[in-house]
Design a protein around this motif. Structure first.
Motif, PDB file in Angstrom:
ATOM      1  N   ASN A 126      44.076  67.836  29.665  1.00  0.00           N
ATOM      2  CA  ASN A 126      43.131  66.743  29.946  1.00  0.00           C
ATOM      3  C   ASN A 126      42.999  66.505  31.455  1.00  0.00           C
ATOM      4  OD1 ASN A 126      45.676  65.730  30.388  1.00  0.00           O
ATOM      5  ND2 ASN A 126      45.353  63.788  29.309  1.00  0.00           N
ATOM      6  N   GLY A 127      43.425  67.501  32.258  1.00  0.00           N
ATOM      7  CA  GLY A 127      43.376  67.371  33.717  1.00  0.00           C
ATOM      8  C   GLY A 127      42.074  67.856  34.315  1.00  0.00           C
ATOM      9  N   ASP A 128      42.089  68.083  35.617  1.00  0.00           N
ATOM     10  CA  ASP A 128      40.899  68.502  36.355  1.00  0.00           C
ATOM     11  C   ASP A 128      40.730  70.017  36.241  1.00  0.00           C
ATOM     12  OD1 ASP A 128      38.776  68.902  38.028  1.00  0.00           O
ATOM     13  OD2 ASP A 128      39.849  68.376  39.878  1.00  0.00           O
ATOM     14  N   LEU A 129      39.780  70.436  35.438  1.00  0.00           N
ATOM     15  CA  LEU A 129      39.499  71.861  35.242  1.00  0.00           C
ATOM     16  C   LEU A 129      38.111  72.218  35.763  1.00  0.00           C
ATOM     17  CD1 LEU A 129      40.966  72.284  31.644  1.00  0.00           C
ATOM     18  CD2 LEU A 129      42.079  72.736  33.832  1.00  0.00           C
ATOM     19  N   SER A 130      37.655  71.473  36.774  1.00  0.00           N
ATOM     20  CA  SER A 130      36.306  71.672  37.297  1.00  0.00           C
ATOM     21  C   SER A 130      36.130  73.021  37.972  1.00  0.00           C
ATOM     22  CB  SER A 130      35.960  70.542  38.283  1.00  0.00           C
ATOM     23  OG  SER A 130      36.902  70.504  39.354  1.00  0.00           O
ATOM     24  N   SER A 131      37.248  73.672  38.351  1.00  0.00           N
ATOM     25  CA  SER A 131      37.140  74.976  38.993  1.00  0.00           C
ATOM     26  C   SER A 131      36.862  76.095  37.999  1.00  0.00           C
ATOM     27  CB  SER A 131      38.438  75.297  39.746  1.00  0.00           C
ATOM     28  OG  SER A 131      39.532  75.399  38.840  1.00  0.00           O
ATOM     29  N   CYS A 132      36.924  75.803  36.711  1.00  0.00           N
ATOM     30  CA  CYS A 132      36.718  76.826  35.674  1.00  0.00           C
ATOM     31  C   CYS A 132      35.238  76.961  35.357  1.00  0.00           C
ATOM     32  CB  CYS A 132      37.470  76.455  34.408  1.00  0.00           C
ATOM     33  SG  CYS A 132      39.248  76.262  34.655  1.00  0.00           S
ATOM     34  N   VAL A 133      34.669  78.086  35.747  1.00  0.00           N
ATOM     35  CA  VAL A 133      33.236  78.325  35.567  1.00  0.00           C
ATOM     36  C   VAL A 133      32.923  78.546  34.087  1.00  0.00           C
ATOM     37  CG1 VAL A 133      31.291  79.804  36.168  1.00  0.00           C
ATOM     38  CG2 VAL A 133      33.082  79.328  37.859  1.00  0.00           C
ATOM     39  N   GLY A 134      31.982  77.768  33.562  1.00  0.00           N
ATOM     40  CA  GLY A 134      31.518  77.961  32.189  1.00  0.00           C
ATOM     41  C   GLY A 134      32.409  77.363  31.125  1.00  0.00           C
ATOM     42  N   LEU A 135      33.480  76.676  31.515  1.00  0.00           N
ATOM     43  CA  LEU A 135      34.406  76.109  30.536  1.00  0.00           C
ATOM     44  C   LEU A 135      33.882  74.765  30.027  1.00  0.00           C
ATOM     45  CD1 LEU A 135      37.295  76.595  29.316  1.00  0.00           C
ATOM     46  CD2 LEU A 135      38.121  75.019  31.072  1.00  0.00           C
ATOM     47  N   VAL A 136      33.930  74.564  28.713  1.00  0.00           N
ATOM     48  CA  VAL A 136      33.578  73.272  28.116  1.00  0.00           C
ATOM     49  C   VAL A 136      34.777  72.778  27.318  1.00  0.00           C
ATOM     50  CG1 VAL A 136      31.118  73.789  28.013  1.00  0.00           C
ATOM     51  CG2 VAL A 136      32.566  74.368  26.073  1.00  0.00           C
ATOM     52  N   SER A 137      34.829  71.485  27.056  1.00  0.00           N
ATOM     53  CA  SER A 137      36.013  70.887  26.442  1.00  0.00           C
ATOM     54  C   SER A 137      36.317  71.484  25.069  1.00  0.00           C
ATOM     55  CB  SER A 137      35.851  69.376  26.330  1.00  0.00           C
ATOM     56  OG  SER A 137      34.721  69.044  25.532  1.00  0.00           O
ATOM     57  N   ALA A 138      35.274  71.878  24.325  1.00  0.00           N
ATOM     58  CA  ALA A 138      35.489  72.447  22.991  1.00  0.00           C
ATOM     59  C   ALA A 138      36.239  73.772  23.038  1.00  0.00           C
ATOM     60  CB  ALA A 138      34.154  72.633  22.278  1.00  0.00           C
ATOM     61  N   ASP A 139      36.302  74.401  24.222  1.00  0.00           N
ATOM     62  CA  ASP A 139      37.007  75.681  24.362  1.00  0.00           C
ATOM     63  C   ASP A 139      38.518  75.526  24.361  1.00  0.00           C
ATOM     64  OD1 ASP A 139      34.616  77.103  24.609  1.00  0.00           O
ATOM     65  OD2 ASP A 139      34.584  76.891  26.793  1.00  0.00           O
ATOM     66  N   TYR A 140      39.021  74.331  24.659  1.00  0.00           N
ATOM     67  CA  TYR A 140      40.459  74.230  24.911  1.00  0.00           C
ATOM     68  C   TYR A 140      41.088  72.884  24.561  1.00  0.00           C
ATOM     69  CZ  TYR A 140      39.168  71.523  29.053  1.00  0.00           C
ATOM     70  OH  TYR A 140      38.660  70.566  29.883  1.00  0.00           O
ATOM     71  N   GLN A 141      40.308  71.818  24.394  1.00  0.00           N
ATOM     72  CA  GLN A 141      40.900  70.489  24.257  1.00  0.00           C
ATOM     73  C   GLN A 141      41.176  70.094  22.810  1.00  0.00           C
ATOM     74  OE1 GLN A 141      38.688  67.399  26.210  1.00  0.00           O
ATOM     75  NE2 GLN A 141      39.880  67.563  28.093  1.00  0.00           N
ATOM     76  N   SER A 142      42.081  69.134  22.656  1.00  0.00           N
ATOM     77  CA  SER A 142      42.314  68.514  21.355  1.00  0.00           C
ATOM     78  C   SER A 142      41.093  67.685  20.972  1.00  0.00           C
ATOM     79  CB  SER A 142      43.542  67.606  21.423  1.00  0.00           C
ATOM     80  OG  SER A 142      43.309  66.523  22.317  1.00  0.00           O
ATOM     81  N   LEU A 143      40.991  67.336  19.705  1.00  0.00           N
ATOM     82  CA  LEU A 143      39.915  66.455  19.266  1.00  0.00           C
ATOM     83  C   LEU A 143      40.043  65.094  19.923  1.00  0.00           C
ATOM     84  CD1 LEU A 143      39.818  67.349  15.460  1.00  0.00           C
ATOM     85  CD2 LEU A 143      37.983  67.754  17.118  1.00  0.00           C
TER      86      LEU A 143
END
Length: 377
Positions: free
Chosen positions: A299-316
């Motif tokens: 749930n941290g700052d992942l703004s450096s990840c190009v093309g990443l959206v929360s559905a790719d990695y986060q809990s519900l």
């Protein structure tokens, strides 16, 4: 007097509905169809059981209840007598797929109810041996599928899902994909959307949480404390702490099993060995995201990840991370790298059901990196 007048106008009151409290009964000229079908052993999602137990409500004691697969009630799949509360019986073998269930009631005097509306749905998945059924996810665009219950094992050169034998490691991502596809049509290396759909099902299952309710406490990380510092097989499938040296009273977080919403059990989805994933579902192998050097909470700052959206990695929930047993997001790659998930025996708090690492070239192979196959019906 008003009721009598109505009866006289209609010439007959033989089909008069008699209401007692919240229940409605009819005389022997007409009866209503059942109003509920409950499937007690499989309340959520698909199942590998082709003959589930059903409980049908809405018939009087001694009435015969029948269940059908079609809205015309012409394809019977089971019947039983009501005890006055419910009729309980096992359905005959169902064909693979999702089915609507309908029902009728017949009295001992031979009066039959109309066919009911759809009272329940049941999805039977004919999973291969060693695979479990997974509910899938509308959010992620994933249909129900089957996944290896255990990490893939090398059984005389064939990828196998079994308790014995240590996980198949020292395998590149392309080789892992090849080994899964070699099992036959519709087999593949697990994709990232499928991985996340399993993790979400685990998240929503209260039995996985140390506090007994979703979001209370944490879920197990699996074998992740380097004790021992190697991947382990499973000697006793009835012991969820097998070969870890831990127990429910000591080292609870090292538990190797997790439950899905549909009651299925999966081993080592977190910890033991990291697992290769294909970032996209189907098609050619896809490396996924590139973030640069990163060691961050989910749930941290992942703004450096190009093309990443929360559905790719986060809990519900969106806020669960390593403290809740979900793992960390790690990317230390330079150049070509592919995604592996779950963490391994030496990941510590970095292991978790949503742990994601983009650290290894897809052509690399390590002793703490394995894989898991899926079957898509």
């Amino acid at each position: 007097m008003r009721l009598l007048a109505i009866c006289l106008i209609l010439s007959s009151c033989n089909a008069l509905k008699i209401i007692t409290g919240a229940k409605t009964h009819f005389d022997d000229k007409f009866i209503e169809s059942p109003y509920q079908i409950h499937i007690p052993n499989h309340p959520f999602g698909p199942s590998r059981d082709d003959s589930p137990l059903v409980e049908v409500y809405g018939a009087k004691a001694g009435d015969l209840v029948e269940v059908f697969l079609d809205p015309g009630c012409s394809i019977p799949v089971g019947q039983g007598s009501s005890d006055g509360v419910k009729a309980s019986f096992t359905l005959s073998a169902l064909p693979e797929g999702e089915h609507g269930l309908y029902a009728t009631v017949s009295t001992i005097s031979g009066v039959h109810s109309p066919c009911s509306a759809e009272l329940a749905r049941y999805h039977y998945l004919n999973c291969p041996s060693g695979f479990i059924a997974v509910p899938g996810s509308h959010l992620l665009g994933v249909s129900p599928f089957c996944v290896m219950k255990f990490e893939a094992k090398n059984d005389v050169g064939v990828a196998s899902s079994q308790a014995s034998i240590v996980p198949w490691t020292n395998v590149t991502r392309a080789s892992a994909d090849t080994e899964c596809e070699a099992l036959g049509a519709n087999y593949d290396l697990i994709s990232n959307p499928e991985w996340v759909s399993i993790a979400h099902s685990i998240e929503l299952t209260e039995q996985n949480w140390s506090g007994g309710s979703v979001g209370i406490g944490m879920i197990p990380r699996g074998h992740s404390d380097s004790l021992p510092a190697m991947p382990k097989d499973i000697s006793d499938p009835t012991n969820p702490y097998d070969n870890t040296g831990n127990s429910a009273g000591s080292g609870w977080e090292q538990k190797r099993t997790l439950m899905l919403l549909n009651g299925e059990e999966i081993w080592d989805f977190s910890g033991n060995v990291m697992e290769w994933v294909d970032w996209s579902l189907g098609g050619t192998l896809d490396d996924g995201v590139v973030c640069g050097t990163l060691n961050e909470e989910l749930n941290g700052d992942l703004s450096s990840c190009v093309g990443l959206v929360s559905a790719d990695y986060q809990s519900l929930n969106g806020n669960f991370g390593s403290a809740q047993g979900f793992g960390l997001f790690r990317d230390q790659a330079s150049g070509d790298a592919a995604v592996h998930r779950g963490g391994s025996f030496n990941s510590g708090a970095g292991a978790g059901v949503l742990a994601i690492q983009v650290q290894i070239n897809p052509s690399s192979a390590f002793t703490n990196l394995g894989f898991r196959c899926v079957y898509r019906p």
